[in-house]
Design a protein around this motif. Structure first.
Motif, PDB file in Angstrom:
ATOM      1  N   THR A   1       0.847  -1.190   0.000  1.00 36.78           N
ATOM      2  CA  THR A   1       0.000   0.000   0.000  1.00 36.78           C
ATOM      3  C   THR A   1       0.881   1.237   0.000  1.00 36.78           C
ATOM      4  O   THR A   1       1.946   1.251   0.619  1.00 36.78           O
ATOM      5  N   SER A   2       0.433   2.263  -0.710  1.00 31.53           N
ATOM      6  CA  SER A   2       1.175   3.527  -0.728  1.00 31.53           C
ATOM      7  C   SER A   2       0.508   4.561   0.163  1.00 31.53           C
ATOM      8  O   SER A   2       0.981   5.682   0.276  1.00 31.53           O
ATOM      9  N   ASN A   3      -0.601   4.155   0.818  1.00 32.16           N
ATOM     10  CA  ASN A   3      -1.351   5.052   1.682  1.00 32.16           C
ATOM     11  C   ASN A   3      -0.842   4.962   3.118  1.00 32.16           C
ATOM     12  O   ASN A   3      -0.750   3.870   3.686  1.00 32.16           O
ATOM     13  N   SER A   4      -0.510   6.105   3.721  1.00 31.02           N
ATOM     14  CA  SER A   4       0.073   6.121   5.067  1.00 31.02           C
ATOM     15  C   SER A   4      -0.896   5.580   6.119  1.00 31.02           C
ATOM     16  O   SER A   4      -0.504   4.824   7.011  1.00 31.02           O
ATOM     17  N   PHE A   5      -2.178   5.957   6.008  1.00 27.56           N
ATOM     18  CA  PHE A   5      -3.159   5.491   6.988  1.00 27.56           C
ATOM     19  C   PHE A   5      -3.323   3.978   6.910  1.00 27.56           C
ATOM     20  O   PHE A   5      -3.336   3.282   7.937  1.00 27.56           O
ATOM     21  N   THR A   6      -3.444   3.451   5.691  1.00 25.31           N
ATOM     22  CA  THR A   6      -3.585   2.002   5.514  1.00 25.31           C
ATOM     23  C   THR A   6      -2.348   1.272   6.023  1.00 25.31           C
ATOM     24  O   THR A   6      -2.450   0.205   6.638  1.00 25.31           O
ATOM     25  N   SER A   7      -1.183   1.857   5.774  1.00 33.04           N
ATOM     26  CA  SER A   7       0.069   1.260   6.244  1.00 33.04           C
ATOM     27  C   SER A   7       0.092   1.176   7.771  1.00 33.04           C
ATOM     28  O   SER A   7       0.492   0.154   8.343  1.00 33.04           O
ATOM     29  N   GLN A   8      -0.346   2.250   8.440  1.00 34.32           N
ATOM     30  CA  GLN A   8      -0.385   2.251   9.904  1.00 34.32           C
ATOM     31  C   GLN A   8      -1.384   1.222  10.424  1.00 34.32           C
ATOM     32  O   GLN A   8      -1.147   0.565  11.444  1.00 34.32           O
ATOM     33  N   TYR A   9      -2.504   1.064   9.708  1.00 29.83           N
ATOM     34  CA  TYR A   9      -3.501   0.071  10.100  1.00 29.83           C
ATOM     35  C   TYR A   9      -2.906  -1.337  10.039  1.00 29.83           C
ATOM     36  O   TYR A   9      -3.037  -2.121  10.982  1.00 29.83           O
ATOM     37  N   TRP A  10      -2.242  -1.656   8.916  1.00 31.74           N
ATOM     38  CA  TRP A  10      -1.650  -2.986   8.765  1.00 31.74           C
ATOM     39  C   TRP A  10      -0.551  -3.222   9.796  1.00 31.74           C
ATOM     40  O   TRP A  10      -0.401  -4.339  10.307  1.00 31.74           O
ATOM     41  N   ASN A  11       0.226  -2.180  10.095  1.00 27.67           N
ATOM     42  CA  ASN A  11       1.264  -2.331  11.120  1.00 27.67           C
ATOM     43  C   ASN A  11       0.659  -2.674  12.475  1.00 27.67           C
ATOM     44  O   ASN A  11       1.204  -3.501  13.223  1.00 27.67           O
ATOM     45  N   ALA A  12      -0.482  -2.038  12.780  1.00 24.69           N
ATOM     46  CA  ALA A  12      -1.131  -2.294  14.073  1.00 24.69           C
ATOM     47  C   ALA A  12      -1.766  -3.680  14.110  1.00 24.69           C
ATOM     48  O   ALA A  12      -1.587  -4.430  15.082  1.00 24.69           O
ATOM     49  N   VAL A  13      -2.501  -4.044  13.034  1.00 28.13           N
ATOM     50  CA  VAL A  13      -3.278  -5.285  13.027  1.00 28.13           C
ATOM     51  C   VAL A  13      -2.434  -6.511  12.685  1.00 28.13           C
ATOM     52  O   VAL A  13      -2.565  -7.572  13.307  1.00 28.13           O
ATOM     53  N   SER A  14      -1.561  -6.382  11.663  1.00 28.89           N
ATOM     54  CA  SER A  14      -0.823  -7.551  11.177  1.00 28.89           C
ATOM     55  C   SER A  14       0.553  -7.723  11.799  1.00 28.89           C
ATOM     56  O   SER A  14       1.149  -8.800  11.679  1.00 28.89           O
ATOM     57  N   HIS A  15       1.070  -6.673  12.437  1.00 29.73           N
ATOM     58  CA  HIS A  15       2.422  -6.761  12.974  1.00 29.73           C
ATOM     59  C   HIS A  15       2.470  -6.645  14.500  1.00 29.73           C
ATOM     60  O   HIS A  15       2.855  -7.584  15.194  1.00 29.73           O
ATOM     61  N   ARG A  16       2.054  -5.492  15.013  1.00 31.71           N
ATOM     62  CA  ARG A  16       2.208  -5.255  16.456  1.00 31.71           C
ATOM     63  C   ARG A  16       1.238  -6.088  17.297  1.00 31.71           C
ATOM     64  O   ARG A  16       1.631  -6.625  18.344  1.00 31.71           O
ATOM     65  N   ALA A  17      -0.026  -6.199  16.877  1.00 30.92           N
ATOM     66  CA  ALA A  17      -1.006  -6.951  17.657  1.00 30.92           C
ATOM     67  C   ALA A  17      -0.605  -8.428  17.829  1.00 30.92           C
ATOM     68  O   ALA A  17      -0.591  -8.935  18.959  1.00 30.92           O
ATOM     69  N   PRO A  18      -0.254  -9.149  16.745  1.00 31.16           N
ATOM     70  CA  PRO A  18       0.179 -10.544  16.925  1.00 31.16           C
ATOM     71  C   PRO A  18       1.440 -10.659  17.792  1.00 31.16           C
ATOM     72  O   PRO A  18       1.576 -11.622  18.557  1.00 31.16           O
ATOM     73  N   ALA A  19       2.345  -9.668  17.677  1.00 28.47           N
ATOM     74  CA  ALA A  19       3.563  -9.697  18.500  1.00 28.47           C
ATOM     75  C   ALA A  19       3.222  -9.552  19.984  1.00 28.47           C
ATOM     76  O   ALA A  19       3.785 -10.257  20.835  1.00 28.47           O
ATOM     77  N   ILE A  20       2.287  -8.657  20.292  1.00 29.20           N
ATOM     78  CA  ILE A  20       1.870  -8.457  21.689  1.00 29.20           C
ATOM     79  C   ILE A  20       1.184  -9.720  22.227  1.00 29.20           C
ATOM     80  O   ILE A  20       1.448 -10.160  23.357  1.00 29.20           O
ATOM     81  N   ILE A  21       0.306 -10.313  21.407  1.00 27.43           N
ATOM     82  CA  ILE A  21      -0.388 -11.543  21.828  1.00 27.43           C
ATOM     83  C   ILE A  21       0.612 -12.662  22.090  1.00 27.43           C
ATOM     84  O   ILE A  21       0.516 -13.395  23.088  1.00 27.43           O
ATOM     85  N   TYR A  22       1.598 -12.793  21.215  1.00 29.69           N
ATOM     86  CA  TYR A  22       2.600 -13.855  21.383  1.00 29.69           C
ATOM     87  C   TYR A  22       3.455 -13.610  22.632  1.00 29.69           C
ATOM     88  O   TYR A  22       3.801 -14.553  23.356  1.00 29.69           O
ATOM     89  N   ASP A  23       3.774 -12.352  22.899  1.00 31.65           N
ATOM     90  CA  ASP A  23       4.546 -12.032  24.107  1.00 31.65           C
ATOM     91  C   ASP A  23       3.751 -12.342  25.371  1.00 31.65           C
ATOM     92  O   ASP A  23       4.313 -12.772  26.387  1.00 31.65           O
TER      93      ASP A  23
END
Length: 455
Positions: free
Chosen positions: A283-305
């Protein structure tokens, strides 16, 4: 016989950055095509517990040099390691070694460079550097590109009567053909992204899908370097020629196409023990990028921790994920833009080569088959970088299948929970739900009645 290969015969050659990715491939090609060269001097900074000679043997022990040992069995005798530290004045080279280099060297290939995009300038006090850096680099995206330009200016100004050429490769990737496809030995650039995607850590990236992924195979770069070395020494151009070795102008491949092929390759040769199912959203959209970072990256990392904490282990995934996202953010400037580079000098040189030299020192990127290259690239990362056994592929495929099923079950459960909460709070949602259930019931009743009539 190759004119270029014959030119390097009997020569004494100095290579800086010989312990790096590009430098190793350059050495391998020189020894394999010109085994009668006299000596290759390499500048080496000793590591803790390793002598210079031990580092040389470590380099030669890699699979990269297997073919070289067949044509040049005494290759270790032709490498002269010189103690050096490129961060010190005069590279901290001893007077004796400096005298030998000055009196014996015929050709120099300067390949040494830092590849860290977040490096800092080291001229003054840190506080002063932090303040003046933005004013110095201006429109340059980072210190890496800025200092590359400075280096070229110094070369142009200080070259005097030396015959010099400058070669500018784009994003240097795994080998295309030589000495075998897919060899790579570091996690820089695309290599790190391939690993992070294949292991399921990186699932979305801010990139322009149709922007050119200007990757160039390392062996193509090396072949051009050796051809340029020959041409510069023999023809001695009146000015310093700049050679661009890129794929974007002559054989472009965009990020979307590359991503699709990388994911397709993961289906055939998955990496072992992935964290999640491999996926890639551009995605080239900043808002969409931040959404994916929160949902697909940081959230699973927090759950795993949280899971690690509950099982009495030290949490680590959030820290790892934050480091990965910082690294990817440094690449955003380059993966959201396309450039057009003049390849006039590169094409001119290609036309100057004999048919044999064009075959032995092939740098014609128009011949590159991207689908085949990307598959070999991913396979090379798995074999040579991650050191994974090909015999484990069936088991890795089974794990990938389990992760896919878990993904579907999790998404279904999440949808049902969200929908149930919505029904409890909204009369409209309840009406929609009852309509869907009623429609499905009537459809099934009609289907059963039709089947009965046919019988």
């Amino acid at each position: 016989m190759s004119t270029i290969a014959a030119f390097y015969g009997g020569k004494s050659i100095l290579i800086t950055g010989a312990t790096g990715f590009l430098g190793k491939v350059l050495m391998e090609k020189l020894f394999r095509t010109s085994p009668d060269l006299k000596v290759i001097y390499i500048l080496v900074r000793p590591k803790a517990g390793q002598t210079l000679q031990q580092r040389v043997f470590q380099i030669l022990d890699s699979k990269l040099f297997e073919k070289v040992k067949e044509v040049c069995p005494n290759v270790h005798e032709k490498i002269r390691a010189i103690y050096a530290d490129l961060n010190q004045n005069d590279f901290a080279i001893s007077k004796e070694d400096m005298q030998e280099l000055l009196s014996c060297t015929n050709i120099i290939f300067h390949c040494a460079a830092t590849v860290r995009f977040d490096d800092t300038l080291r001229w003054l006090d840190d506080a002063i550097i932090d303040e003046i850096t933005p004013k110095l680099i201006r429109d340059w995206p980072n210190i890496y590109t800025y200092t590359k330009a400075l280096g070229e200016m110094v070369v142009q100004q200080e070259s005097r009567n030396l015959s010099i050429a400058i070669i500018r490769p784009s994003i240097v990737g795994a080998t295309w053909q030589e000495p075998f496809p897919g060899w790579v030995d570091n996690i820089n650039g695309p290599n790190g992204i391939i690993i992070a995607t294949g292991k399921g850590f990186l699932r979305a990236i801010k990139a322009t899908p149709m922007a050119v992924a200007d990757v160039i195979p390392v062996d193509t770069v090396v072949n051009l370097m050796l051809a340029v070395g020959w041409y510069t020494a023999v023809h001695r151009p009146k000015s310093t020629l700049v050679y661009h070795i890129t794929s974007g102008n002559m054989n472009p491949c965009n990020w979307h196409k590359m991503g699709v092929q990388v994911l397709a390759t993961f289906e055939k040769i998955p990496f072992e023990r992935p964290f999640r199912r491999p996926n890639a959203n551009f995605t080239s959209n900043s808002f969409t990028s931040q959404y994916w970072n929160a949902v697909s990256h940081r959230a699973p990392a927090i759950i795993y921790d949280c899971y690690l904490r509950l099982t009495g282990r030290k949490p680590r995934m959030t820290k790892l994920m934050n480091r990965l996202l910082r690294t990817v953010s440094m690449l955003e400037y380059f993966i959201n833009r396309s450039w057009e580079w003049s390849t006039y000098n590169t094409e001119m040189l290609m036309s100057e080569l004999s048919p044999e030299d064009q075959r032995v020192f092939n740098f014609d990127v128009r011949q590159l088959n991207w689908l085949e290259y990307i598959e070999n690239y991913v396979l090379g990362v798995k074999k040579y970088l991650l050191k994974e056994d090909m015999a484990g592929i069936p088991e890795a495929k089974q794990r990938l299948k389990r992760l896919r099923n878990i993904h579907y079950l999790f998404n279904t459960a999440l949808f049902l929970i969200a929908w149930r909460l919505l029904i409890a709070r909204s009369q409209m949602a309840r009406n929609v739900w009852f309509f869907i259930v009623s429609f499905c019931y009537k459809f099934l009743s009609y289907f059963r009645a039709s089947s009965t009539l046919k019988v």
